[in-house]
Design an enzyme around this catalytic site. Structure first.
Site, PDB file in Angstrom:
ATOM      1  N   GLY A  41     -22.571 -27.408   1.900  1.00  0.00           N
ATOM      2  CA  GLY A  41     -21.845 -26.602   2.945  1.00  0.00           C
ATOM      3  C   GLY A  41     -21.331 -25.370   2.312  1.00  0.00           C
ATOM      4  N   ALA A  42     -20.083 -24.919   3.015  1.00  0.00           N
ATOM      5  CA  ALA A  42     -19.751 -23.312   2.598  1.00  0.00           C
ATOM      6  C   ALA A  42     -20.762 -22.604   2.183  1.00  0.00           C
ATOM      7  CB  ALA A  42     -18.512 -23.857   1.587  1.00  0.00           C
ATOM      8  N   HIS A  85     -23.266 -19.791   1.433  1.00  0.00           N
ATOM      9  CA  HIS A  85     -23.295 -18.465   0.889  1.00  0.00           C
ATOM     10  C   HIS A  85     -24.820 -17.826   0.761  1.00  0.00           C
ATOM     11  CE1 HIS A  85     -24.124 -20.197  -2.951  1.00  0.00           C
ATOM     12  NE2 HIS A  85     -22.794 -20.928  -2.900  1.00  0.00           N
ATOM     13  N   GLY A  88     -26.498 -17.506  -1.572  1.00  0.00           N
ATOM     14  CA  GLY A  88     -27.126 -18.581  -2.615  1.00  0.00           C
ATOM     15  C   GLY A  88     -27.893 -19.545  -1.715  1.00  0.00           C
ATOM     16  N   HIS A  89     -27.287 -20.353  -1.130  1.00  0.00           N
ATOM     17  CA  HIS A  89     -27.991 -21.287  -0.138  1.00  0.00           C
ATOM     18  C   HIS A  89     -28.979 -20.375   0.680  1.00  0.00           C
ATOM     19  CE1 HIS A  89     -23.992 -23.054  -0.673  1.00  0.00           C
ATOM     20  NE2 HIS A  89     -24.571 -24.143  -1.242  1.00  0.00           N
ATOM     21  N   LYS A 126     -28.991 -22.165 -10.504  1.00  0.00           N
ATOM     22  CA  LYS A 126     -27.582 -22.144 -10.697  1.00  0.00           C
ATOM     23  C   LYS A 126     -26.940 -23.675 -11.403  1.00  0.00           C
ATOM     24  CE  LYS A 126     -22.903 -21.631  -9.785  1.00  0.00           C
ATOM     25  NZ  LYS A 126     -22.574 -22.686  -9.152  1.00  0.00           N
ATOM     26  N   VAL A 186     -28.423 -16.425  -7.252  1.00  0.00           N
ATOM     27  CA  VAL A 186     -27.857 -15.169  -6.634  1.00  0.00           C
ATOM     28  C   VAL A 186     -26.340 -15.140  -6.932  1.00  0.00           C
ATOM     29  CG1 VAL A 186     -27.435 -14.280  -4.154  1.00  0.00           C
ATOM     30  CG2 VAL A 186     -29.482 -15.705  -4.570  1.00  0.00           C
ATOM     31  N   SER A 244     -20.779 -19.154  -5.492  1.00  0.00           N
ATOM     32  CA  SER A 244     -20.624 -20.783  -5.541  1.00  0.00           C
ATOM     33  C   SER A 244     -19.567 -20.925  -4.160  1.00  0.00           C
ATOM     34  CB  SER A 244     -20.035 -21.062  -6.787  1.00  0.00           C
ATOM     35  OG  SER A 244     -19.284 -22.288  -6.502  1.00  0.00           O
ATOM     36  N   ARG A 247     -17.105 -22.866  -4.423  1.00  0.00           N
ATOM     37  CA  ARG A 247     -15.790 -23.117  -5.103  1.00  0.00           C
ATOM     38  C   ARG A 247     -15.102 -21.780  -5.256  1.00  0.00           C
ATOM     39  NH1 ARG A 247     -18.627 -27.330  -7.510  1.00  0.00           N
ATOM     40  NH2 ARG A 247     -17.548 -29.431  -7.279  1.00  0.00           N
TER      41      ARG A 247
HETATM   42  P1  AMP Z   1     -24.470 -26.905  -3.427  1.00  0.00           P
HETATM   43  O1  AMP Z   1     -23.933 -26.714  -1.993  1.00  0.00           O
HETATM   44  O2  AMP Z   1     -23.311 -26.377  -4.296  1.00  0.00           O
HETATM   45  O3  AMP Z   1     -24.663 -28.298  -3.665  1.00  0.00           O
HETATM   46  O4  AMP Z   1     -25.654 -26.193  -3.516  1.00  0.00           O
HETATM   47  C1  AMP Z   1     -26.834 -26.459  -2.811  1.00  0.00           C
HETATM   48  C2  AMP Z   1     -28.094 -26.028  -3.554  1.00  0.00           C
HETATM   49  O5  AMP Z   1     -27.785 -24.548  -3.611  1.00  0.00           O
HETATM   50  C3  AMP Z   1     -28.351 -26.422  -4.974  1.00  0.00           C
HETATM   51  O6  AMP Z   1     -29.552 -26.457  -5.239  1.00  0.00           O
HETATM   52  C4  AMP Z   1     -27.524 -25.274  -5.830  1.00  0.00           C
HETATM   53  O7  AMP Z   1     -28.155 -25.021  -6.983  1.00  0.00           O
HETATM   54  C5  AMP Z   1     -28.050 -24.035  -4.836  1.00  0.00           C
HETATM   55  N1  AMP Z   1     -27.029 -22.859  -5.141  1.00  0.00           N
HETATM   56  C6  AMP Z   1     -25.875 -22.770  -5.212  1.00  0.00           C
HETATM   57  N2  AMP Z   1     -25.328 -21.709  -5.586  1.00  0.00           N
HETATM   58  C7  AMP Z   1     -26.283 -20.951  -5.811  1.00  0.00           C
HETATM   59  C8  AMP Z   1     -26.723 -19.538  -6.272  1.00  0.00           C
HETATM   60  N3  AMP Z   1     -25.658 -18.586  -6.335  1.00  0.00           N
HETATM   61  N4  AMP Z   1     -27.821 -19.043  -6.400  1.00  0.00           N
HETATM   62  C9  AMP Z   1     -28.913 -19.950  -6.229  1.00  0.00           C
HETATM   63  N5  AMP Z   1     -28.939 -21.275  -5.844  1.00  0.00           N
HETATM   64  C10 AMP Z   1     -27.396 -21.829  -5.725  1.00  0.00           C
END
Ligand code: AMP
Length: 282
Positions: free
Chosen positions: A31-32, A34, A36-37, A150, A177, A186, A188
């Site tokens: 969640g949260a 962005h 990237g997701h 990432k 991204v 991210s 965070r």
């Molecule tokens: P998370 O919510 O941080 O667990 O991320 C979920 C998925 O999104 C994971 O496969 C991460 O690698 C991917 N992800 C997070 N940030 C980015 C980003 N900036 N660019 C590409 N993928 C991302």
């Protein structure tokens, strides 16, 4: 978009999808959300008939309780964003009782991949990641699952365990991204002050210098340069910088023995831990 909270409801939906011979792309997140997701979700929508996204802040992958407590939780906003993209067909948002009705005591052999970098500095982290991802895989059994570069080491671990446990799932790697100033997006980042968010560009700026440094310096000197460059910007502190082979993640000793190297870094900004990486093709 259907929002589902229980495993049994999700299984029913998935069964219906599979009976109609449609392909499923799965994107696990915490969640949260962005851009990237969203890039993962868009790719999943391009390549599959149905996209399943999960939002679940998995407690077993946090080795630091404070990090877990402070992890951004903006679920209403996430749901609205996903509705807007129109790329997500099923959003799975379980709670802890649903995912861990009892403790999951499985131990996965992740070998060398768990001994270095994130594995070394976040003991137990990847065990937690693999616990939750295999639970999701068992429930959904998607045709393809999407992960971001990432989290470079996580991607390697997911590939490894998918192969080991013989899941018939294609793991799709998606590019990092970045913010316009270079910082990897991210969840965070939401915890950074405006000033720290701006100054965090030093991480990517520094990683981008490595291809040049490789031509002039040995590896210990490159690592020292990275640490010096970043640590001079208050309050950033490098936890580790490692140069590994992009394919098997072996620590690089002699640059000439590799075709592609990835520089992986973890940096603290006060209590916010940021990771990033940079691939150098040789
Ligand atoms: P998370 O919510 O941080 O667990 O991320 C979920 C998925 O999104 C994971 O496969 C991460 O690698 C991917 N992800 C997070 N940030 C980015 C980003 N900036 N660019 C590409 N993928 C991302």
């Amino acid at each position: 978009m259907k929002v589902i909270n229980s495993i049994s409801d999700l299984k029913k939906l998935i069964e219906n999808v599979k009976e109609s011979d449609k392909t499923i792309g799965f994107v696990p997140t915490m969640g949260a959300l962005h851009k990237g997701h969203l890039s993962l979700i868009e790719k999943a929508a391009q390549e599959n008939d149905i996209v399943v996204v999960s939002i679940y802040i998995n407690p077993t992958q946090f080795n630091n309780h404070e990090d877990f407590i402070k992890y951004p939780r903006i679920f209403e906003k996430d749901i609205a964003l996903l509705e807007n993209t129109q790329h997500c067909d099923i959003l799975f948002m379980p709670d802890d009782k649903e995912m861990y009705p009892e403790p999951d005591n499985r131990v996965f052999n992740l070998g060398y991949l768990e001994d270095i970098m994130e594995g070394k500095y976040r003991p137990g982290h990847f065990q937690g990641v693999v616990k939750i991802v295999t639970k999701f895989f068992d429930i959904i059994l998607p045709h393809k699952a999407y992960f971001g570069k990432k989290d470079f080491q996580q991607l390697a671990i997911i590939r490894y365990i998918t192969k080991q446990l013989k899941y018939p799932i294609e793991i799709v790697a998606c590019e990092i991204v970045r913010e316009p100033h270079g910082l990897a997006m991210s969840s965070r980042n939401l915890r950074l002050s405006d000033k720290d968010f701006y100054n965090a560009k030093i991480i990517y700026e520094t990683l981008s210098k490595i291809p040049n440094w490789i031509k002039q310096f040995d590896i210990p000197t490159i690592k020292e340069n990275v640490i010096r460059n970043i640590n001079t910007v208050e309050p950033f502190k490098v936890e580790y910088i490692e140069l590994v082979d992009s394919y098997d993640l072996q620590i690089v000793k002699n640059i000439n023995n590799h075709k592609s190297i990835t520089a992986c870094i973890a940096v603290y900004c006060n209590d916010v831990r940021l990771i990033d990486n940079y691939e150098i093709i040789l």
